[in-house]
Design a protein around this motif. Structure first.
Motif, mmCIF file in Angstrom:
data_model
loop_
_atom_site.group_PDB
_atom_site.id
_atom_site.type_symbol
_atom_site.label_atom_id
_atom_site.label_comp_id
_atom_site.label_asym_id
_atom_site.label_seq_id
_atom_site.Cartn_x
_atom_site.Cartn_y
_atom_site.Cartn_z
ATOM 1 N N VAL A 1 20.808 81.948 43.090
ATOM 2 C CA VAL A 1 19.847 81.186 42.296
ATOM 3 C C VAL A 1 18.786 82.117 41.730
ATOM 4 C CG1 VAL A 1 18.045 79.430 42.378
ATOM 5 C CG2 VAL A 1 20.228 79.020 43.519
ATOM 6 N N ALA B 1 20.350 84.299 38.982
ATOM 7 C CA ALA B 1 20.541 83.519 37.764
ATOM 8 C C ALA B 1 19.205 83.243 37.085
ATOM 9 C CB ALA B 1 21.243 82.202 38.090
ATOM 10 N N SER B 2 18.178 82.940 37.894
ATOM 11 C CA SER B 2 16.851 82.673 37.338
ATOM 12 C C SER B 2 16.245 83.920 36.728
ATOM 13 C CB SER B 2 15.924 82.133 38.437
ATOM 14 O OG SER B 2 16.433 80.936 38.985
ATOM 15 N N ARG C 1 19.176 84.938 33.577
ATOM 16 C CA ARG C 1 19.384 83.918 32.555
ATOM 17 C C ARG C 1 18.533 82.685 32.849
ATOM 18 N NH1 ARG C 1 24.187 84.892 29.700
ATOM 19 N NH2 ARG C 1 23.484 83.169 28.377
ATOM 20 N N LEU D 1 19.267 79.315 30.802
ATOM 21 C CA LEU D 1 20.524 78.666 31.192
ATOM 22 C C LEU D 1 20.416 78.051 32.574
ATOM 23 C CD1 LEU D 1 23.478 78.104 30.467
ATOM 24 C CD2 LEU D 1 24.079 80.305 31.483
ATOM 25 N N THR D 2 19.713 78.723 33.468
ATOM 26 C CA THR D 2 19.535 78.199 34.822
ATOM 27 C C THR D 2 18.761 76.883 34.795
ATOM 28 O OG1 THR D 2 19.475 80.475 35.638
ATOM 29 C CG2 THR D 2 18.706 78.761 37.136
ATOM 30 N N ARG D 3 17.724 76.817 33.971
ATOM 31 C CA ARG D 3 16.970 75.567 33.843
ATOM 32 C C ARG D 3 17.851 74.457 33.284
ATOM 33 N NH1 ARG D 3 12.977 79.247 31.804
ATOM 34 N NH2 ARG D 3 11.222 79.464 33.234
ATOM 35 N N ALA D 4 18.772 74.811 32.401
ATOM 36 C CA ALA D 4 19.654 73.816 31.797
ATOM 37 C C ALA D 4 20.560 73.159 32.836
ATOM 38 C CB ALA D 4 20.499 74.454 30.704
ATOM 39 N N PHE D 5 20.816 73.845 33.944
ATOM 40 C CA PHE D 5 21.628 73.286 35.026
ATOM 41 C C PHE D 5 20.789 72.492 36.022
ATOM 42 C CE2 PHE D 5 24.723 76.467 33.637
ATOM 43 C CZ PHE D 5 25.907 75.728 33.709
ATOM 44 N N GLY D 6 19.518 72.292 35.707
ATOM 45 C CA GLY D 6 18.666 71.467 36.548
ATOM 46 C C GLY D 6 18.020 72.182 37.710
ATOM 47 N N ILE D 7 18.057 73.503 37.721
ATOM 48 C CA ILE D 7 17.452 74.271 38.810
ATOM 49 C C ILE D 7 15.989 74.559 38.459
ATOM 50 C CG2 ILE D 7 17.507 76.460 40.070
ATOM 51 C CD1 ILE D 7 20.516 76.509 39.618
#
Length: 293
Positions: free
Chosen positions: A168, A171-172, A175, A178-184
């Motif tokens: 996590v 990825a944060s 990217r 993109l990470t926020r787009a997955f709801g993280i």
């Protein structure tokens, strides 16, 4: 042959410091998009903190190797919550100016207490002497630095690639959109990641204390090279920062050894390499090209 091996080992040791510092800068920039100019100042504080603990409290090197990175990481987390966090929505120049000003403040505070002269830090007795590699002897402490830095980099890599939390964070860092787009929730990781990056700078400073002169300006020149390392590896690329750190350490050592008749080239070889890399790959060796708008 012996001279080449010695220069190579010296380059790897210098690269170990670059790798630790660049790793911290990479994770901070990757997640916050903040160019932390104060990274060199925290490197200096790591060295001075170890010096103060030894001379004023009697705390040995091994304890300082834990106390200073953890302490500076907590300071970094507090700094992020109090100041950095408030400016992240503005132009990145604001945080650059903030960290630049913080660097000047920290350097002057240390100057007021210790002056501008270098202070010696004794090498731990367990790491004195030298190690015989057959063709040449090499100081035990430098061998320790190289091994320890590699272990830290491998440990960070393992955490980032083999654990859920690490994935996590990676990825944060690399990217964030993109990470926020997955709801993280990327925001919850910002403060600890900033503190972690500062802690790595402090760790490098403690390691540098017995080998390099402890003085208030010891991080000022080094941070310029480290910024070049991060750019060469690719802004926000964790692997690229570590690989470029060790690579630039080697290039510098070889340049100083074999290009001594051309001082301008040997002194600027890092920036020559950076220019060549950026002309070839504008995003750096391991950076990702931004999609056109």
């Amino acid at each position: 042959m012996t001279g080449f091996l010695q220069n190579t080992f010296n380059g790897l040791v210098s690269g170990a410091f670059y790798a630790l510092l660049a790793l911290g800068l990479a994770v901070i920039f990757g997640m916050l998009r903040v160019v932390n100019f104060a990274h060199g100042a925290f490197y200096m504080l790591g060295a001075f903190g170890a010096y103060m603990l030894l001379t004023e409290v009697g705390v040995p090197f091994w304890a300082a190797l834990v106390i200073m990175p953890v302490g500076l990481a907590l300071v970094g987390m507090a700094l992020e919550r109090a100041f950095i966090h408030r400016l992240t929505r503005l132009d990145p120049l604001y945080n650059f100016l903030l960290t630049f000003g913080l660097t000047l403040i920290l350097q002057d505070l240390v100057k007021l207490r210790y002056g501008v002269q270098s202070s010696p830090y004794e090498t731990p007795s367990a790491l004195s002497g030298s190690v015989n590699f057959g063709l040449f002897d090499f100081p035990t402490y430098r061998v320790f630095i190289l091994g320890f830095a590699i272990a830290v980099c491998v440990g960070v890599w393992w955490v980032l690639t083999r654990t859920r939390i690490g994935m996590v964070v990676r990825a944060s860092t690399e990217r964030p959109e993109l990470t926020r787009a997955f709801g993280i929730d990327v925001g919850r990781w910002v403060t600890p990641v900033f503190g972690f990056g500062i802690g790595l700078a402090g760790l490098a400073g403690v390691l540098a204390a017995p080998m390099r002169a402890v003085n208030p300006l010891m991080g000022a020149d080094l941070i310029i090279v480290v910024f070049a390392v991060v750019v060469i590896g690719g802004l926000g690329s964790i692997f690229g920062s570590v690989a470029a750190g060790f690579g630039i350490g080697l290039v510098q050592a070889w340049g100083e050894a074999y290009l001594s008749d051309f001082p301008i080239v040997s002194q600027t070889i890092v920036f020559i390499v950076m220019a060549v890399v950026l002309l070839w790959r504008p995003a750096g060796l391991f950076g990702r090209e931004e999609a056109p708008a």
